[in-house]
Design a protein around this motif. Structure first.
Motif, PDB file in Angstrom:
ATOM      1  N   VAL A   1       0.836  -1.200   0.000  1.00 30.27           N
ATOM      2  CA  VAL A   1       0.000   0.000   0.000  1.00 30.27           C
ATOM      3  C   VAL A   1       0.874   1.253   0.000  1.00 30.27           C
ATOM      4  O   VAL A   1       0.587   2.231  -0.708  1.00 30.27           O
ATOM      5  CB  VAL A   1      -0.959  -0.003   1.213  1.00 30.27           C
ATOM      6  CG1 VAL A   1      -1.705   1.320   1.328  1.00 30.27           C
ATOM      7  CG2 VAL A   1      -1.966  -1.153   1.090  1.00 30.27           C
TER       8      VAL A   1
ATOM      9  N   LEU B   1       0.678   4.221  -2.910  1.00 31.72           N
ATOM     10  CA  LEU B   1       0.425   5.625  -2.598  1.00 31.72           C
ATOM     11  C   LEU B   1       1.609   6.499  -3.002  1.00 31.72           C
ATOM     12  O   LEU B   1       1.439   7.593  -3.553  1.00 31.72           O
ATOM     13  CB  LEU B   1       0.135   5.789  -1.105  1.00 31.72           C
ATOM     14  CG  LEU B   1      -1.096   5.059  -0.565  1.00 31.72           C
ATOM     15  CD1 LEU B   1      -1.244   5.296   0.935  1.00 31.72           C
ATOM     16  CD2 LEU B   1      -2.361   5.503  -1.296  1.00 31.72           C
TER      17      LEU B   1
ATOM     18  N   SER C   1       1.852   7.182  -6.728  1.00 28.03           N
ATOM     19  CA  SER C   1       0.836   8.096  -7.264  1.00 28.03           C
ATOM     20  C   SER C   1       1.312   9.540  -7.266  1.00 28.03           C
ATOM     21  O   SER C   1       0.835  10.357  -8.061  1.00 28.03           O
ATOM     22  CB  SER C   1      -0.452   7.987  -6.441  1.00 28.03           C
ATOM     23  OG  SER C   1      -0.334   8.671  -5.202  1.00 28.03           O
TER      24      SER C   1
ATOM     25  N   GLN D   1      -8.730  -4.687  -3.237  1.00 30.18           N
ATOM     26  CA  GLN D   1      -9.693  -3.596  -3.066  1.00 30.18           C
ATOM     27  C   GLN D   1      -9.844  -3.304  -1.585  1.00 30.18           C
ATOM     28  O   GLN D   1      -9.976  -4.229  -0.775  1.00 30.18           O
ATOM     29  CB  GLN D   1     -11.040  -3.993  -3.680  1.00 30.18           C
ATOM     30  CG  GLN D   1     -12.038  -2.867  -3.803  1.00 30.18           C
ATOM     31  CD  GLN D   1     -13.276  -3.288  -4.578  1.00 30.18           C
ATOM     32  OE1 GLN D   1     -13.735  -4.425  -4.487  1.00 30.18           O
ATOM     33  NE2 GLN D   1     -13.830  -2.383  -5.360  1.00 30.18           N
ATOM     34  N   ILE D   2      -9.795  -2.025  -1.231  1.00 25.12           N
ATOM     35  CA  ILE D   2     -10.004  -1.621   0.154  1.00 25.12           C
ATOM     36  C   ILE D   2     -11.480  -1.306   0.360  1.00 25.12           C
ATOM     37  O   ILE D   2     -12.061  -0.504  -0.377  1.00 25.12           O
ATOM     38  CB  ILE D   2      -9.132  -0.401   0.514  1.00 25.12           C
ATOM     39  CG1 ILE D   2      -7.648  -0.787   0.477  1.00 25.12           C
ATOM     40  CG2 ILE D   2      -9.490   0.126   1.906  1.00 25.12           C
ATOM     41  CD1 ILE D   2      -6.698   0.381   0.750  1.00 25.12           C
TER      42      ILE D   2
ATOM     43  N   LEU E   1      -8.115   7.862  -2.276  1.00 23.44           N
ATOM     44  CA  LEU E   1      -7.772   6.567  -2.870  1.00 23.44           C
ATOM     45  C   LEU E   1      -8.007   6.573  -4.377  1.00 23.44           C
ATOM     46  O   LEU E   1      -7.247   5.967  -5.138  1.00 23.44           O
ATOM     47  CB  LEU E   1      -8.589   5.455  -2.202  1.00 23.44           C
ATOM     48  CG  LEU E   1      -8.276   5.201  -0.718  1.00 23.44           C
ATOM     49  CD1 LEU E   1      -9.209   4.130  -0.151  1.00 23.44           C
ATOM     50  CD2 LEU E   1      -6.824   4.787  -0.519  1.00 23.44           C
ATOM     51  N   SER E   2      -9.033   7.278  -4.799  1.00 25.48           N
ATOM     52  CA  SER E   2      -9.317   7.356  -6.227  1.00 25.48           C
ATOM     53  C   SER E   2      -8.196   8.042  -6.984  1.00 25.48           C
ATOM     54  O   SER E   2      -7.723   7.545  -8.018  1.00 25.48           O
ATOM     55  CB  SER E   2     -10.638   8.106  -6.441  1.00 25.48           C
ATOM     56  OG  SER E   2     -10.956   8.184  -7.821  1.00 25.48           O
TER      57      SER E   2
ATOM     58  N   CYS F   1      -5.193   8.299  -6.094  1.00 25.83           N
ATOM     59  CA  CYS F   1      -3.983   7.469  -5.978  1.00 25.83           C
ATOM     60  C   CYS F   1      -4.101   6.157  -6.748  1.00 25.83           C
ATOM     61  O   CYS F   1      -3.179   5.325  -6.709  1.00 25.83           O
ATOM     62  CB  CYS F   1      -3.696   7.168  -4.509  1.00 25.83           C
ATOM     63  SG  CYS F   1      -3.185   8.607  -3.548  1.00 25.83           S
TER      64      CYS F   1
ATOM     65  N   VAL G   1      -5.953   3.578  -6.169  1.00 23.95           N
ATOM     66  CA  VAL G   1      -6.086   2.417  -5.286  1.00 23.95           C
ATOM     67  C   VAL G   1      -7.551   2.012  -5.286  1.00 23.95           C
ATOM     68  O   VAL G   1      -8.416   2.796  -4.878  1.00 23.95           O
ATOM     69  CB  VAL G   1      -5.629   2.747  -3.847  1.00 23.95           C
ATOM     70  CG1 VAL G   1      -5.878   1.565  -2.923  1.00 23.95           C
ATOM     71  CG2 VAL G   1      -4.154   3.133  -3.838  1.00 23.95           C
TER      72      VAL G   1
ATOM     73  N   TYR H   1     -11.160   0.844  -4.348  1.00 23.19           N
ATOM     74  CA  TYR H   1     -11.867   0.849  -3.074  1.00 23.19           C
ATOM     75  C   TYR H   1     -13.357   0.681  -3.304  1.00 23.19           C
ATOM     76  O   TYR H   1     -13.860   0.855  -4.430  1.00 23.19           O
ATOM     77  CB  TYR H   1     -11.594   2.142  -2.298  1.00 23.19           C
ATOM     78  CG  TYR H   1     -12.347   3.350  -2.812  1.00 23.19           C
ATOM     79  CD1 TYR H   1     -13.596   3.703  -2.292  1.00 23.19           C
ATOM     80  CD2 TYR H   1     -11.815   4.149  -3.829  1.00 23.19           C
ATOM     81  CE1 TYR H   1     -14.287   4.804  -2.777  1.00 23.19           C
ATOM     82  CE2 TYR H   1     -12.497   5.241  -4.308  1.00 23.19           C
ATOM     83  CZ  TYR H   1     -13.734   5.572  -3.785  1.00 23.19           C
ATOM     84  OH  TYR H   1     -14.427   6.652  -4.261  1.00 23.19           O
TER      85      TYR H   1
END
Length: 308
Positions: free
Chosen positions: A19, A23, A26, A143-144, A167-168, A170, A172, A174
């Protein structure tokens, strides 16, 4: 807080390092890793190798007055108390605490320490990160999942929006499910059954794909979790057993659970968070969970065999 720009990672194992790398790559956040003692020196000297790229994440300084916008926990359950002590200097009034720990006991513990408004329920599902020493490999980001229980959704809506936006941007993946408590218990059911039996049988997913005996063990163990969920009103039903088996059938046959990896490496497992929690809560609810009672004793004995 309108947006997240500073992140502290507590627990830089397979999930935490993965993770942190996502991050950091990004470019939308300053990512620091929390560590002390021997780990701090090792991280400073060796860094982390994630999917072949070496990262030297900045180490969070405990004596700073600066608070993090987001603290992400990715430790094992048995290290939670230590992690709480380490993260305290970085938690301010507006800090969001995202716990990616397995099981169902971490969020209540964190809320007792920092307040319910800071700690949504959360989990990560589908990531296939594996760690060896300071090297981590993953092919799927997973997926978080995160959210507040229904009675807290309105009060926590702005935090969920800010976290989702972060998160979007970056990249990632979710999801904010309608019933996060049920989803956390659903993953707990998977951990209790698949993780524990894979560790005890020393088996990849392949065995559970093809062996009717192995699948029967999973079904009986999951039924105990569903029975307990009904007692606590957390939303699981008998249909969720079939849903879990369907998800399992879609996983790669060579895949290995985190608990199996721990056993193969001679590391401490999360049996207390899985079977241990099942035994304790079942006793409180006045019901039996014989499969988990057996799993608890067997996996504890397996850990004791490391030194022999």
């Amino acid at each position: 807080m309108d947006r997240i720009s500073s992140v502290v990672i507590v627990g830089a194992g397979a999930i935490g390092a993965s993770v942190a790398a996502m991050l950091s790559d990004s470019g939308h956040a300053e990512v620091e890793v929390c560590a002390s003692g021997e780990r701090q020196e090792r991280y400073r000297k060796e860094g982390f190798v994630v999917n072949g790229t070496r990262y030297f994440f900045p180490l969070a300084e405990k004596d700073t007055s600066r608070k993090a916008d987001l603290v992400i926990l990715a430790v094992k359950n048995y290290s939670l108390d230590e992690a709480i002590d380490e993260m305290k200097p970085f938690v301010g009034n507006d800090t969001i605490i995202l716990s990616l720990l397995n099981g169902i006991t971490a969020v209540p513990r964190l809320r007792d320490e920092f307040g319910a408004d800071k700690v949504p329920f959360a989990m990560i599902l589908g990531i296939d990160a594996h760690r060896h020493a300071n090297e981590v490999q993953f092919t799927s980001k997973g997926q978080i999942f995160f959210g507040f229980e229904k009675e807290r959704i309105a009060a926590g809506e702005s935090k969920l929006r800010v976290l989702g936006d972060f998160l979007s941007v970056c990249n990632v993946p979710y999801r904010i499910p309608e019933d996060i408590v049920k989803e956390v218990w659903f993953k707990f059911m998977m951990n209790v059954a698949v993780n524990q039996w894979s560790a005890l049988l020393r088996a990849s997913y392949s065995l559970f794909h093809r062996s009717r005996h192995a699948r029967a063990l999973l079904e009986q163990t999951m039924a105990e979790v569903v029975n307990l969920s009904k007692k606590f009103g957390t939303g699981l039903s008998d249909d969720d057993i079939a849903r879990m088996l369907s998800i399992l059938d879609g996983l790669p046959s060579f895949g290995r659970t985190s608990m199996l990896q721990d056993v193969e490496a001679g590391r401490r497992t999360e049996v207390e968070a899985f079977a241990g929690t099942m035994v304790r809560l079942s006793k409180e609810a006045g019901i039996r969970c014989p499969y988990n009672e057996m799993l608890y004793q067997a996996i504890c004995a397996l850990e004791e065999s490391y030194a022999s």
